[in-house]
Enzyme design. Sequence first.
Site, PDB file in Angstrom:
ATOM      1  N   GLU A 291       0.797  -1.231   0.000  1.00 50.21           N
ATOM      2  CA  GLU A 291       0.000   0.000   0.000  1.00 50.21           C
ATOM      3  C   GLU A 291       0.829   1.281   0.000  1.00 50.21           C
ATOM      4  O   GLU A 291       0.417   2.284  -0.570  1.00 50.21           O
ATOM      5  CB  GLU A 291      -0.943   0.007   1.213  1.00 50.21           C
ATOM      6  CG  GLU A 291      -2.059  -1.015   1.071  1.00 50.21           C
ATOM      7  CD  GLU A 291      -2.777  -1.265   2.377  1.00 50.21           C
ATOM      8  OE1 GLU A 291      -3.938  -0.850   2.476  1.00 50.21           O
ATOM      9  OE2 GLU A 291      -2.191  -1.879   3.277  1.00 50.21           O
TER      10      GLU A 291
ATOM     11  N   ASP B 109      -2.252  -4.624   3.693  1.00 53.08           N
ATOM     12  CA  ASP B 109      -2.325  -4.831   5.140  1.00 53.08           C
ATOM     13  C   ASP B 109      -3.190  -6.042   5.529  1.00 53.08           C
ATOM     14  O   ASP B 109      -4.143  -6.390   4.823  1.00 53.08           O
ATOM     15  CB  ASP B 109      -2.878  -3.578   5.826  1.00 53.08           C
ATOM     16  CG  ASP B 109      -1.859  -2.447   5.857  1.00 53.08           C
ATOM     17  OD1 ASP B 109      -0.674  -2.721   5.605  1.00 53.08           O
ATOM     18  OD2 ASP B 109      -2.245  -1.305   6.131  1.00 53.08           O
TER      19      ASP B 109
ATOM     20  N   ASP C 268      -5.811  -6.889   7.204  1.00 54.92           N
ATOM     21  CA  ASP C 268      -7.122  -6.675   7.819  1.00 54.92           C
ATOM     22  C   ASP C 268      -8.169  -6.607   6.719  1.00 54.92           C
ATOM     23  O   ASP C 268      -7.878  -6.861   5.546  1.00 54.92           O
ATOM     24  CB  ASP C 268      -7.121  -5.404   8.673  1.00 54.92           C
ATOM     25  CG  ASP C 268      -6.720  -4.151   7.877  1.00 54.92           C
ATOM     26  OD1 ASP C 268      -6.611  -4.242   6.634  1.00 54.92           O
ATOM     27  OD2 ASP C 268      -6.513  -3.094   8.493  1.00 54.92           O
TER      28      ASP C 268
ATOM     29  N   GLU D 249      -9.704  -4.061   5.337  1.00 54.65           N
ATOM     30  CA  GLU D 249      -9.397  -3.059   4.313  1.00 54.65           C
ATOM     31  C   GLU D 249      -8.303  -3.567   3.377  1.00 54.65           C
ATOM     32  O   GLU D 249      -8.382  -3.402   2.163  1.00 54.65           O
ATOM     33  CB  GLU D 249      -8.945  -1.750   4.985  1.00 54.65           C
ATOM     34  CG  GLU D 249     -10.024  -1.011   5.736  1.00 54.65           C
ATOM     35  CD  GLU D 249     -11.116  -0.458   4.833  1.00 54.65           C
ATOM     36  OE1 GLU D 249     -10.801   0.011   3.735  1.00 54.65           O
ATOM     37  OE2 GLU D 249     -12.287  -0.513   5.235  1.00 54.65           O
TER      38      GLU D 249
ATOM     39  N   TYR E 240       1.514  -4.952  13.550  1.00 53.41           N
ATOM     40  CA  TYR E 240       0.411  -4.222  12.917  1.00 53.41           C
ATOM     41  C   TYR E 240      -0.401  -3.457  13.949  1.00 53.41           C
ATOM     42  O   TYR E 240      -0.724  -3.974  15.014  1.00 53.41           O
ATOM     43  CB  TYR E 240      -0.490  -5.188  12.147  1.00 53.41           C
ATOM     44  CG  TYR E 240      -1.454  -4.495  11.236  1.00 53.41           C
ATOM     45  CD1 TYR E 240      -1.008  -3.579  10.295  1.00 53.41           C
ATOM     46  CD2 TYR E 240      -2.825  -4.746  11.322  1.00 53.41           C
ATOM     47  CE1 TYR E 240      -1.891  -2.923   9.452  1.00 53.41           C
ATOM     48  CE2 TYR E 240      -3.718  -4.107  10.478  1.00 53.41           C
ATOM     49  CZ  TYR E 240      -3.247  -3.192   9.541  1.00 53.41           C
ATOM     50  OH  TYR E 240      -4.125  -2.549   8.707  1.00 53.41           O
TER      51      TYR E 240
ATOM     52  N   ARG F 268      -3.479  -2.008  13.863  1.00 49.32           N
ATOM     53  CA  ARG F 268      -4.948  -2.046  13.949  1.00 49.32           C
ATOM     54  C   ARG F 268      -5.368  -3.426  14.452  1.00 49.32           C
ATOM     55  O   ARG F 268      -5.448  -4.382  13.688  1.00 49.32           O
ATOM     56  CB  ARG F 268      -5.584  -1.737  12.595  1.00 49.32           C
ATOM     57  CG  ARG F 268      -5.374  -0.291  12.159  1.00 49.32           C
ATOM     58  CD  ARG F 268      -6.154   0.073  10.924  1.00 49.32           C
ATOM     59  NE  ARG F 268      -5.946   1.476  10.568  1.00 49.32           N
ATOM     60  CZ  ARG F 268      -4.997   1.913   9.755  1.00 49.32           C
ATOM     61  NH1 ARG F 268      -4.166   1.055   9.205  1.00 49.32           N
ATOM     62  NH2 ARG F 268      -4.866   3.198   9.494  1.00 49.32           N
TER      63      ARG F 268
ATOM     64  N   HIS G 161      -5.301 -10.437  15.059  1.00 54.80           N
ATOM     65  CA  HIS G 161      -3.863 -10.166  15.061  1.00 54.80           C
ATOM     66  C   HIS G 161      -3.338 -10.167  16.484  1.00 54.80           C
ATOM     67  O   HIS G 161      -4.085 -10.150  17.447  1.00 54.80           O
ATOM     68  CB  HIS G 161      -3.578  -8.803  14.423  1.00 54.80           C
ATOM     69  CG  HIS G 161      -4.194  -8.631  13.074  1.00 54.80           C
ATOM     70  ND1 HIS G 161      -3.823  -9.397  11.995  1.00 54.80           N
ATOM     71  CD2 HIS G 161      -5.161  -7.796  12.636  1.00 54.80           C
ATOM     72  CE1 HIS G 161      -4.536  -9.028  10.943  1.00 54.80           C
ATOM     73  NE2 HIS G 161      -5.357  -8.074  11.311  1.00 54.80           N
TER      74      HIS G 161
END
Length: 721
Positions: free
Chosen positions: A43, A116, A118, A120, A334, A336, A380
């Site tokens: 990203e 990433d 997750d 998203e 990570y 989030r 996570h």
Amino acid sequence: MAASTTKPKQAAGKTAGAKKRPAKKTATKRRTRATGKKLVIVESPSKAKTIEKYLGRSYKVVASLGHIRDLPKSKMGVDVENNYEPHYISIRGKGDVIKGLRKEAKKAKAVYLASDPDREGEAIAWHLSYLLGLDPKDKNRVVFNEITKDTVKNAFKEPRSIDMDLVDAQQARRILDRLVGYSISPLLWKKVKKGLSAGRVQSIALDLIIKRENEIKAFVPKEYWTIESEFKKGRSKFMASFYGVHGKKHALDNNEAVQKVLAQLDRNGKFDVTKVVKKERKRFPAPPFTTSTMQQDANRKLNFRTRKTMMAAQQLYEGINVGGKEGSVGLITYMRTDSTRISSIAKHEASKFLHEEYGGEYAATKPVKGKLPEGAQDAHEAIRPSSVFRTPASIKEYLSKDQFRLYQLIWSRFVASQMTPEVLDTMAVTIDQNDVQFRANGSKTKFAGFTKIYDKTEKNNVLPDLSEGDALALSKTDPQQHFTQPPARYSEANLIKALEENGVGRPSTYAPTLDTIQRRYYVKLEARRFVPTELGEIVNDIIQEYFPDVVNVGFTATLEEQLDATEEGQEDWVKVVDTFYQPFSKEVEKAEAGMEKIQIKDELAGFNCDICGAPMVIKMGRYGKFYACSRFPDCRNTKPIVKEIGVVCPQCKKGQVIERKSKKNRVFYGCSRFPDCDFVSWDQPIGRDCPKDGHFLVEKKVKGGKQVLCPNGDYKEDVQK
């Protein structure tokens, strides 16, 4: 184009006994090999740089710069008559990025999608597979929770296919938010004013802030008193508080009750120690950070806004150049996550570090696990340093001030969670005379445990060595009047905690939610606390009346649980959206028919327009209230509403110093005669000159209070509290 896990063939000329080839053919072979690299798409450019270093020459890592496809901004983009089919388009401005990715993918030997780990990130991978003509079922998706050499290399050994359950969960959330926003917002534009918006999570956040404000307005303070007394035994003195009479706790509601208690005491007589309870108490460390607890602690301890915290955390995760052989490396896992779980490898490394640096007595045999909040996904690990041996001090020179402070907070919290508890010796003492009881509590650290490095919040309060039957003398009594206080307004940390406790939103939603309600001027920050605006209250009243489910905490929390179930493959995303939308669409129709237009009346400013002479009025704008001519649009004269601080401009000696705000909403001070006078100062002038060099003095906030100082650095004085 499916990802390939086969190793590239060894280059000609490298094997034993290989024939030497002509220079021209060698150059041709090199060009072929260069265009046959494996392509990895992430990203961000900084993340790409770090990962490419780990993977070596046979890989090329490029960045998509976030999402590349989304719902259109100009219309709903969701076909509610056809199973809520979304109409995705390429994001405006991403044309060159998409063209470049297609070009690289076309000549690549294999393509890996490493966005990433997750919802998203999974959705970004899915959109990339569509635009690049890849099959989502192929094993071309690579995920890793931390960007370190071993983790990244191991992840590429086990690529998987795109997880469509994760994609569906993200898609359902995006569509739900679009249905709410693009249904309610046009109503607000039509009935109130243009530029307003509404959303699921932001409406809950606004409602919580307004309810708290209403509690504060309705609060009636109650009087109460305390009696703090100083006792002495020999040369030792200590404080104790009035507890009660006849062994029962007794409240002091007024001064009359205080005087009645004091009348029972013989101040010159002896006081007896009637009870002494000594115990050993353990205080355990908190678990490692989740996104929410990191945001809360950074706000409380570092004074970081939520957006600032997430920006610094993103940089630490994606990679920082720490020099030497390591170069660019991801410093934290990570950021989030709503889990407090950590890997066994991280536990072992932390134990080794603690044994080496502090001794085995500080390393916990069973580190604290922590309790997951209800509805936590636990997808996570908790937020932790990628290597505990990379101490904050050892890499400080490579980090910005904000990066260092946040990394130090994350590192300390994680290490502390793997340490033994603090052990305290406590003492509770009851003192009696004429059936009036006082109590004192003391504590002393017996073993520091995790407080050796983190969060020493409790100060030692050491009492003298007391035993039952000891006689004490009263040194002084200090009756004090108090009044109960209303609940405090929400800070960013408190609001995030409230949203999490109510099951509203997820780690990725908190920062944009808080940003949105401020940008729309529904709330403003005063002394780091949220205060609702008149506009925010108007919008909240409308949503409360016509869309009660949108601001119903229980309903929204249940919807979040259904999205989590979609991620786990237990719910169909279309069914989840439909269950919400069917009753919601009827509420929209009802509001469209029944909602009356709300007129936000202009207030008279009390002076006339200096251009046309018509009365000036106070209007509500996107960034708050301002002065405007009542003849608008015939006369477009406007003026900002300024706050004078009662100080004459030290530069021109004519205008008044006024409080202004920069584009980033930071307060500064300028002259009311601008642009004729260009005086400006970040610190507040106080109307006095420096006794040393005559420069104007300013008041500056410092840790622990305020100081009056000279900007030239020659003079300073503390402000009396």
